[in-house]
Design a protein around this motif. Structure first.
Motif, short mmCIF file in Angstrom:
data_model
loop_
_atom_site.label_atom_id
_atom_site.label_comp_id
_atom_site.label_asym_id
_atom_site.label_seq_id
_atom_site.Cartn_x
_atom_site.Cartn_y
_atom_site.Cartn_z
N ARG A 241 48.32 34.35 38.76
CA ARG A 241 47.71 33.00 39.39
C ARG A 241 46.02 32.77 39.52
O ARG A 241 45.94 31.85 40.04
CB ARG A 241 48.18 33.06 40.79
N ASP A 242 45.22 33.19 38.44
CA ASP A 242 43.33 33.13 38.18
C ASP A 242 43.81 32.47 36.84
O ASP A 242 43.39 32.58 35.96
CB ASP A 242 42.54 34.10 38.52
N SER B 134 56.09 37.47 44.12
CA SER B 134 54.94 37.09 45.00
C SER B 134 54.86 37.51 45.84
O SER B 134 54.17 36.86 46.48
CB SER B 134 56.76 36.03 45.76
N GLY C 34 44.66 38.84 42.92
CA GLY C 34 44.41 37.11 42.93
C GLY C 34 42.92 37.42 43.79
O GLY C 34 42.72 37.98 45.06
N PRO D 86 47.27 35.61 34.61
CA PRO D 86 47.54 34.05 35.01
C PRO D 86 48.98 33.97 35.30
O PRO D 86 49.40 33.34 35.53
CB PRO D 86 46.43 33.54 34.34
N GLU D 87 49.39 33.98 33.95
CA GLU D 87 50.51 33.44 34.09
C GLU D 87 51.83 34.49 33.79
O GLU D 87 53.11 34.20 33.36
CB GLU D 87 50.65 32.88 32.52
#
Length: 198
Positions: free
Chosen positions: A119-120, A158, A86, A143-144
């Motif tokens: 996550r962007d 994570s 990310g 992103p998801e």
């Protein structure tokens, strides 16, 4: 007691489900025939001999720069380095030039790199990261985490950055749950590239 027992059983079931989704000292993910296990919090995991390696599920998604669908299957009979990153991630920034160095030194020997941007929510920021860091290999815009479903719902998403190295049959040969230097990755890539030429 009649009310308490069912409540306790329901709580126990919920705890078991949540524990199965945790990313503690034993992380597990399933996809294809690959079962990821990181016992004792290891950050470098190797699957040898080759017979112990499993395959991931079908991984594809929109190219970060072009929005055309790109897939691991676009790289048949090649070693594939998958890097989850990310632009907001400090360690990702640190390792970007290191990964690019290995890519440049290895691509002529049948080694492909495929980033997975997560996550962007603002695609243009991720695109700027690629441009600023002169990254020449493609990335899936995810992103998801939808493309990462191919690795199984319990994969430790994570942990970013994460790098998986697939052999020429696209079996998982190595997993790194940390930022990498070229000197960490190059020997692994070299060994796997050589496997297909023996």
């Amino acid at each position: 007691m009649r009310i308490v027992l069912p409540v306790l059983l329901a709580c126990a079931a919920l705890v078991a489900v949540l524990a199965g989704c945790s990313t503690g000292s034993d992380a597990v993910a399933q996809g294809g025939t690959f079962q990821f296990v990181s016992p004792g919090g290891k950050t470098d995991i190797f699957y040898d001999p080759a017979a112990k390696r499993g395959t991931i599920g079908k991984m594809s998604g929109p190219d970060l720069l072009t929005n055309k669908t790109i897939s691991v299957d676009d790289f048949p009979n090649q070693v594939v380095v998958l890097n989850v990153w990310g632009q907001w991630c400090g360690p990702c920034r640190a390792e970007a030039p290191e990964l690019e160095k290995v890519y440049e030194q290895s691509k002529a020997r049948g080694v492909a790199f495929l980033g997975i941007n997560v996550r962007d929510p603002e695609q243009d920021k991720a695109q700027d990261f690629v441009s600023t860091n002169h990254i020449q290999y493609p990335s899936i815009y995810d992103p998801e985490f939808r493309s990462l479903l191919a690795l199984g719902g319990k994969f430790p998403t994570s942990v970013i950055p994460t790098t998986l190295v697939l052999d020429r049959q696209h079996r998982v040969a190595a997993v790194f749950l940390r930022s990498l230097l070229a000197t960490d990755l190059q020997p692994v890539v070299d060994r796997l590239a050589a496997e297909g030429t023996k």
